[in-house]
Write an enzyme that holds these catalytic residues in place. Structure first.
Site, PDB file in Angstrom:
ATOM      1  N   HIS A 138     -56.183 -45.357 -34.376  1.00  6.16           N
ATOM      2  CA  HIS A 138     -55.195 -45.632 -32.666  1.00  6.16           C
ATOM      3  C   HIS A 138     -54.215 -45.369 -32.180  1.00  6.16           C
ATOM      4  CE1 HIS A 138     -59.064 -44.972 -31.883  1.00  6.16           C
ATOM      5  NE2 HIS A 138     -60.108 -46.372 -32.477  1.00  6.16           N
ATOM      6  N   ASP A 153     -60.402 -51.548 -35.230  1.00  5.69           N
ATOM      7  CA  ASP A 153     -61.711 -50.428 -35.357  1.00  5.69           C
ATOM      8  C   ASP A 153     -61.113 -49.794 -35.508  1.00  5.69           C
ATOM      9  OD1 ASP A 153     -60.130 -50.235 -33.009  1.00  5.69           O
ATOM     10  OD2 ASP A 153     -61.839 -49.266 -31.382  1.00  5.69           O
ATOM     11  N   GLU A 154     -62.421 -48.635 -36.345  1.00  2.73           N
ATOM     12  CA  GLU A 154     -62.305 -47.195 -35.952  1.00  2.73           C
ATOM     13  C   GLU A 154     -61.147 -46.461 -37.680  1.00  2.73           C
ATOM     14  OE1 GLU A 154     -64.831 -45.301 -32.913  1.00  2.73           O
ATOM     15  OE2 GLU A 154     -62.879 -45.170 -32.601  1.00  2.73           O
ATOM     16  N   ILE A 155     -61.527 -47.612 -38.172  1.00  2.00           N
ATOM     17  CA  ILE A 155     -59.869 -46.824 -39.265  1.00  2.00           C
ATOM     18  C   ILE A 155     -60.936 -45.745 -40.291  1.00  2.00           C
ATOM     19  CG2 ILE A 155     -58.779 -47.350 -41.449  1.00  2.00           C
ATOM     20  CD1 ILE A 155     -59.142 -50.473 -39.939  1.00  2.00           C
ATOM     21  N   GLU A 180     -65.251 -54.625 -37.251  1.00  2.82           N
ATOM     22  CA  GLU A 180     -65.049 -54.147 -38.038  1.00  2.82           C
ATOM     23  C   GLU A 180     -64.557 -54.621 -39.496  1.00  2.82           C
ATOM     24  OE1 GLU A 180     -65.012 -50.115 -35.938  1.00  2.82           O
ATOM     25  OE2 GLU A 180     -64.660 -52.091 -35.106  1.00  2.82           O
TER      26      GLU A 180
END
Length: 577
Positions: A284, A350-352, A398
C-alpha cells in the site's frame, strides 16, 4: 463504583446510548436552569465565551472539563430534541411535564468530583491506563452530582447527562427530564473503542475529521485511527521529505500539515479521543513512487490483478538500502511530532503481494522462504524506530498469521478477516483488536468502484463489491467475535474498530455512511453485546434509543441516516417481527 445492577430502561423515557452498565430511574420531572452552576472539585466553573470548536494550545484537566461543560450546555440548550417521534401521535402533551405554574423544580447546580489526579498518560493512554468509570445521580430535589475517576470519565458522564434532557414542545418553556431520581454507574467493557478512517483514497478536509471526532465522543468511542497514506495518495506533509505530498497528494492543498495533525490530535484529547496515525508499509505504498520511483517495485503496473488488491500497484523494495534510509528519515520526522499526543503508531503490514517481488531487482523472488526474513528485517527496523519515539506499534494481522513474523509482545495485532483471526492472535499470546470485514466494514454493499469493459460487464453484473451486502446497524450490533474465546484470550482483547475505507466515500457522504451504523459498534464496545444479566441486548430496545441518538446528532451538525420510519418509533409494537 462498579457494583453491577440490572439495567432498567423504561420505554423511550430512558433513551441513553450507549447503554449504561447500571441505570435506575423514576418518573419525576425536573427542569434545568439555563444558568445552572457547575463546580469541579469544589471550584465553580465560569461559562466560557467563544466557540467550543476552537483548538487550544495547552492540555490540562481543568481546561478539558471546562470545555466539556460548555459543550454540554450548548448541546442541552441548543440541540435537545422535542421527542414527538417517540410517542403515539398527539400524545406528547400527555407525556411532557406541565410548563406552567410555580411548582417546577429546577436543577440549579451540577457538582463534579474527580476522585483521582490525572497524569500524562491520561491524555495519551495505552489501552486500559485510563479509568473511564463514573457515577451520575440526580435527586428529585434537583441535586445533581457526577463522581468520576479521571477527567476523561467526566467527559463520558457529561455526554450521558446531555441525553437525559428534552426540549419542551411549548415555545420558550425550556428543557426537562422526566426520569428523576436518576442513578447511573457506568464504565466501558473494552478499553480500545475505535473508528478507522481512510483519508488516502479520497480527500477529507480537516474540518470533516474534527466533526467525526465530535461524533465519536458522543458515542463514547476513545480512538480515531487515521489510515493516512495508501497506494492512491500521500496526503501527509513531511518537512524532511516535502516531495512526498507535493507529488503524492491528489493536488496542492490536499494534504495535512504538521499543524493540522497537531490540531487534530489536541482536538481529540479534549474530547477523550486518542488519534492514532497509520502509515501502511511495505504494501500500500505506491504513492511514494510518485516522488521516489526507485524505492517502489511494480509501480503502477498495468496488469494489476496479479500484483495488488486494487490499483495502483506498487510496494517498497525489500532488500534495498535506500528504502531503509527513507523509512528512517520519514519516521525521524513524523514520530516525534506524533508522540506527545498519542501512545500508538500503526505501521500497517497488510496485503503484501508476493508477485511484486519477482519484479523487485533487489529480490527477484516470490518465495515465502526468501521474503519472510526480508519482511522480518523491515518490520524490526520500523518498530525499533517506533519504540525509540516512545510509541507502541500496531500492525495488521497478516504479519503474524500469514508471515509468521516474530513480533514484540508490546505489538498490538489488528484483525480484519474473520473471528478465527482473533482467536489465533490471542491464542498466540498477542494483544488484539477486532473488527472484521464481514461485520464491521462500513463501505460494503455500495457496489464496485472500478469499471468493466463490454466483454466482462455481463459476467460481473450486478457489480457487487467483495464484502457485500451492506452491513446494516443490526449486523453491526450483533457482532461478538469474543464469544468463543477463553478467559485468557479475552484478557488480551483490547477492543475493536469499525472501518470506513474510502473508495466510495468523500465529504459529501461520509456522515451518512458512518452514522448511525458506527453508533451500533459504539454500544457493543462500551456496553458489551450482553447486558449485565448475560442476555444479548435487544434490537427492539436498541432501535428506539439509537433513533433518539440519531435525532440529537442531526441537531448537533452530523448527518445521520434514519433507523426506522417515524411510525415505528411512535408505535414500536407494530414494527416488531
Amino acid at each position: 463504583m462498579r457494583v453491577v445492577a440490572l439495567l432498567s430502561l423504561v420505554g423511550h423515557a430512558a433513551a441513553i446510548w450507549p447503554a449504561p452498565q447500571s441505570f435506575t430511574n423514576g418518573s419525576a420531572a425536573l427542569w434545568l436552569a439555563e444558568d445552572f452552576r457547575v463546580s469541579y472539585n469544589n471550584r465553580t466553573l465560569t461559562q466560557r465565551i467563544g466557540s467550543t470548536k476552537s483548538i487550544p494550545t495547552e492540555i490540562s484537566s481543568l481546561d478539558i472539563v471546562e470545555a466539556a461543560v460548555q459543550r454540554a450546555r450548548e448541546s442541552i440548550f441548543q440541540s435537545s430534541i422535542v421527542p414527538w417521534k417517540f410517542y403515539p401521535r398527539n400524545k406528547l402533551d400527555q407525556i411532557e411535564p406541565s410548563a406552567t405554574g410555580n411548582s417546577k423544580i429546577y436543577i440549579q447546580k451540577l457538582q463534579i468530583t474527580q476522585t483521582t489526579i490525572d497524569n500524562n498518560s491520561t491524555f495519551k493512554p495505552i489501552a486500559g491506563e485510563v479509568d473511564e468509570a463514573y457515577n451520575l445521580t440526580i435527586g428529585t430535589d434537583g441535586a445533581a452530582t457526577i463522581k468520576a475517576v479521571s477527567s476523561i470519565s467526566v467527559l463520558r458522564a457529561l455526554e450521558t447527562f446531555t441525553q437525559l434532557f428534552y426540549l419542551h414542545s411549548g415555545e420558550g418553556t425550556g428543557v426537562y427530564t422526566n426520569l428523576a431520581p436518576v442513578s447511573i454507574s457506568d464504565w466501558p467493557k473494552f478499553s480500545h473503542r475505535g473508528l478507522n478512517l481512510d483519508v488516502s483514497r479520497n480527500w477529507f478536509p480537516k474540518e470533516n475529521i474534527l466533526r467525526t471526532i465530535d461524533a465519536l465522543s458522543w458515542n463514547k468511542f476513545n480512538r480515531l485511527h487515521i489510515h493516512i497514506t495508501d497506494a492512491q495518495s500521500w496526503p501527509l506533509d513531511v518537512p524532511a521529505l516535502p516531495e512526498l505530498s507535493q507529488k503524492g497528494a491528489y493536488r496542492s492543498g490536499y494534504s495535512y500539515t504538521p499543524q493540522d495533525i497537531k490540531d487534530i490530535q489536541i482536538y481529540g484529547i479534549y474530547r477523550g479521543i486518542e488519534v492514532i496515525i497509520e502509515i501502511d508499509m511495505p504494501g500500500h505504498t505506491t504513492s511514494i513512487g510518485f516522488s521516489h520511483p526507485d524505492l517502489i517495485t511494480t509501480f503502477r503496473y498495468q496488469s494489476w490483478h496479479d500484483y495488488c488488491s486494487e490499483p495502483p500497484c506498487g510496494q517498497l523494495k525489500l532488500n534495498y538500502t535506500p528504502v531503509y534510509d527513507f523509512v528512517t528519515k520519514l519516521f525521524d520526522d513524523v514520530l516525534p511530532r506524533v508522540s506527545p499526543y498519542s501512545a500508538y503508531f500503526h505501521t500497517g503490514g497488510d496485503e503484501i503481494n508476493t508477485n511484486d517481488y519477482l519484479l523487485d531487482d533487489t529480490v527477484n523472488s516470490s518465495s515465502v522462504s526468501v521474503l519472510t526474513p526480508l519482511i522480518q528485517k523491515f518490520i524490526d527496523h520500523s518498530h525499533d524506530l517506533v519504540r525509540k519515539a516512545g510509541l507502541v506499534p500496531i500492525v495488521w494481522e497478516e504479519l503474524l498469521i500469514t508471515w509468521n513474523l516474530t513480533l514484540g509482545k508490546d505489538v498490538v495485532v489488528q484483525t480484519w478477516l474473520d473471528d478465527a483471526s482473533l482467536s489465533e492472535v490471542t491464542g498466540r499470546g498477542h494483544k488484539a483488536l477486532f473488527g472484521d470485514y464481514e461485520n464491521w466494514y462500513l463501505p460494503c454493499g455500495y457496489g464496485q468502484w472500478f469499471n468493466f469493459n463490454n466483454t466482462d460487464a455481463a459476467i460481473h453484473y450486478p457489480y457487487t463489491d467483495y464484502c457485500s451486502p451492506l452491513k446494516n446497524w443490526r449486523v453491526i450490533y450483533e457482532y461478538d467475535p469474543t464469544a468463543s474465546l477463553s478467559a485468557d484470550q479475552l484478557a488480551l482483547v483490547l477492543g475493536g474498530e469499525i472501518h470506513l475505507w474510502a473508495e466510495r466515500s468523500d465529504p459529501s457522504n461520509m456522515d451518512q455512511v458512518m452514522w448511525p451504523r458506527a453508533s451500533a459498534a459504539g454500544e457493543v464496545l462500551w456496553s458489551g453485546r450482553q447486558d449485565p444479566s448475560g442476555q444479548n441486548r435487544s434490537q427492539i430496545d436498541a432501535a428506539v434509543r439509537l433513533s433518539d441518538l440519531r435525532e440529537r446528532m442531526l441537531l448537533r451538525g452530523v448527518g445521520s441516516e434514519p433507523i426506522q420510519m417515524a411510525y415505528c418509533t411512535q408505535y414500536q409494537g407494530d414494527c416488531t417481527w
